[in-house]
Write an enzyme that holds these catalytic residues in place. Structure first.
Site, short mmCIF file in Angstrom:
data_model
loop_
_atom_site.label_atom_id
_atom_site.label_comp_id
_atom_site.label_asym_id
_atom_site.label_seq_id
_atom_site.Cartn_x
_atom_site.Cartn_y
_atom_site.Cartn_z
N TRP A 2 36.26 48.47 41.23
CA TRP A 2 36.40 47.92 39.73
C TRP A 2 37.73 47.81 39.26
O TRP A 2 38.31 46.58 39.14
CB TRP A 2 35.47 48.54 38.81
CG TRP A 2 35.41 47.92 37.51
CD1 TRP A 2 34.80 46.76 37.33
CD2 TRP A 2 36.46 47.97 36.46
NE1 TRP A 2 35.35 46.33 35.97
CE2 TRP A 2 36.10 46.97 35.34
CE3 TRP A 2 37.64 48.78 36.16
CZ2 TRP A 2 36.91 46.93 34.22
CZ3 TRP A 2 38.28 48.59 35.00
CH2 TRP A 2 37.91 47.73 33.92
N TYR A 19 39.97 44.42 38.90
CA TYR A 19 40.30 44.15 37.38
C TYR A 19 42.30 43.67 37.29
O TYR A 19 42.33 42.75 36.73
CB TYR A 19 39.84 45.15 36.66
CG TYR A 19 40.34 44.84 35.15
CD1 TYR A 19 39.26 44.10 34.20
CD2 TYR A 19 41.45 45.22 34.49
CE1 TYR A 19 39.57 43.91 32.95
CE2 TYR A 19 41.80 44.92 33.13
CZ TYR A 19 40.72 44.16 32.27
OH TYR A 19 41.18 43.94 31.25
N ASP A 63 30.42 45.30 37.15
CA ASP A 63 30.82 45.44 35.70
C ASP A 63 29.54 45.34 34.96
O ASP A 63 29.04 44.37 34.98
CB ASP A 63 31.87 44.43 35.40
CG ASP A 63 32.55 44.72 33.96
OD1 ASP A 63 33.34 45.41 33.65
OD2 ASP A 63 31.86 44.25 33.03
N ARG A 83 67.85 11.75 38.95
CA ARG A 83 67.82 12.52 37.65
C ARG A 83 66.62 12.50 36.96
O ARG A 83 65.69 11.73 37.19
CB ARG A 83 69.10 12.02 36.93
CG ARG A 83 68.78 10.59 36.65
CD ARG A 83 69.80 10.27 35.43
NE ARG A 83 69.85 8.66 34.97
CZ ARG A 83 68.74 8.36 33.93
NH1 ARG A 83 68.08 9.23 33.45
NH2 ARG A 83 68.95 7.09 33.69
#
Length: 474
Positions: A413, A417, A433, A63
């Site tokens: 790209w 992304y 980028d 538990r």
């Protein structure tokens, strides 16, 4: 998942919080399981077993410790970043797929038979999908018991249990206390806020650079959907059973989350989305350790430890936003995207971003962008609607990339992304980028795309986190 006994025991002996969520410590002499940082006396070696999941510890008859509350530990970074079937399954279970669609639905989403999926999860996590979902239901139930004034029957069904009896039996087995005892132990004072409003703490591994996270989200905030105000991020959500609003406030050692849910069955999916958005299951020590080994990034890591990778609450939304941002400024993209939103709520609240069907129903006039870009969004929405494009947290990253690149108007790209922010890929370079290249130049790094791409190999497997730092440097 194999756990090295000596390494795990040393972590327990030192009460190292960095390992919380990586594994769980079972103590056979007391019949409880704990997180590695539990402040209790270190158990004797002969009485210790280590488990890769809370569900595995529960399946062994243990538990949850009432002192360290292992069920409230940060999630495992391994399951958060892994792209294999087990990692994808864990993300889908956290999102409530088993509660909504059962094990057959989970297996279908992953493309495996139920039997083979069960075998893989048992081998890696020591528990099958039902046990893993059961452990999550127990945690959800405890949150509702301790933080709301809901009746126990309402909590049982809101947490995903099939009956009140199943709810009572599970809570007693996992926490060695009846549901009513858990409420009394917490003082019986539910958090104020009204029906359907829940406030809870989302744990994370320190450090967390809150300013970097909020700055990133504020710069890209879409009016009517999200906003950053007084150090708190607010946004609307679309969840499986209805709409919701969330307010997330970074604090010392946790993020305070106030959720306003139309349907309490959406608690677990809402929490999963919030954790994903703020990247709360990341291991900043591992990320920063790798990036700081580069002399060019070391000063930034030392000045701003714990910079996270802002993620997404919805994959299709992130794809639409990425397409709308192509070749335009963030401000221009924000204006364009605002025109795609449904009417503002009458109470002035925030709403979720449109889903695939809503986007497909919009007239041409709603898309204030070139026709080719409009058709790219519609093609993506159709693919998401028919299930051929899966951008959810359990999606296959390689398959998603292939399907994205097959869509008209989607290039490397955009696919990268989306993989980084929607699918949580920690190792996307985005070296073409412009802002990444400017950030690299500002730090004295190579900024030609091909040269930078070769240089970025030293940041593996955390190139996505390097991208965030280069954006900040720019």
């Amino acid at each position: 998942m194999e756990l090295d006994f000596e390494r795990c025991y040393r972590a327990v002996d030192s009460r190292d919080q960095r390992f919380d969520g990586w594994f769980y410590t079972g103590v056979t002499s007391t019949g409880i399981y704990c997180r590695p940082s539990c402040p209790a006396t270190t158990p004797k070696r002969r009485n210790v077993r280590f488990f890769p999941s809370a569900a595995a510890a529960q399946s062994a008859g243990l538990r949850a410790c009432r002192r360290c509350r292992p069920d409230a530990a940060p999630g495992s970074p391994e399951w958060d970043v892994r792209a294999d079937v087990v990692g994808r399954a864990m993300r889908l279970i956290a999102d409530g797929v088993v509660d909504r669609d059962g094990v057959p639905g989970l297996a279908t989403r992953l493309g495996y038979t139920e039997r083979h999926l069960h075998r893989m999860l048992r081998a890696e996590l020591g528990a099958g999908p039902l046990a893993l979902a059961r452990a999550q239901r127990a945690q959800t139930a405890r949150i509702l018991i301790e933080t709301t004034g809901l009746g126990m029957a309402e909590i049982a069904f809101a947490a995903g249990f099939g009956s009140v009896r199943q709810f009572n039996d599970t809570v007693r087995e996992v926490y060695a206390a009846a549901p009513s005892q858990l409420r009394v132990a917490r003082g019986g004072r539910p958090t104020p806020g009204g029906a359907g409003t829940i406030t809870l703490r989302l744990a994370y591994r320190p450090p967390l650079h809150a300013a970097a996270l909020l700055d990133f989200l504020a710069l890209r905030a879409l009016p009517g959907v999200e906003e950053v105000r007084d150090g708190t991020y607010h946004r609307g959500l679309r969840l499986p059973h209805g709409a919701a609003e969330v307010a997330l406030t970074p604090a010392d050692g946790h993020v305070s989350a106030t959720l306003r849910l139309a349907d309490l069955r959406d608690l677990a999916p809402a929490v999963a989305r919030c954790r994903r958005l703020f990247d709360l299951d990341a291991d900043p020590a591992a990320v920063d350790g790798t990036l700081a080994a580069d002399p060019a990034l070391a000063p930034a890591v030392a000045a701003e430890p714990g910079v996270r990778l802002p993620r997404a609450v919805d994959g299709l939304e992130m794809l639409v936003r990425a397409v709308a941002t192509q070749q335009v400024s963030l401000a221009s993209a924000r204006t364009t995207l605002t025109r795609l939103l449904p009417p503002a709520a009458t109470d002035g609240g925030l709403r979720g971003f449109p889903g695939a069907e809503e986007l497909l129903a919009l007239p041409d006039e709603a898309f204030r962008m070139p026709a080719a870009r409009r058709e790219t969004i519609r093609a993506a929405a159709r693919a998401a609607a028919d299930g051929s494009l899966d951008l959810d947290p359990g999606g296959d990253r390689e398959e998603a990339a292939r399907r994205l690149l097959a869509l008209p108007g989607i290039g490397a790209w955009t696919a990268g992304y989306v993989a980084m922010r929607a699918l949580g890929d920690p190792d996307v370079g985005l070296t073409t980028d412009l802002a990444v290249r400017r950030g690299a130049a500002a730090l004295g790094l190579p900024h030609d795309p091909s040269t930078l791409d070769a240089y970025a190999g030293r940041w593996r497997p955390w190139r996505s986190y390097a991208v965030i730092r280069l954006w900040r440097a720019a």
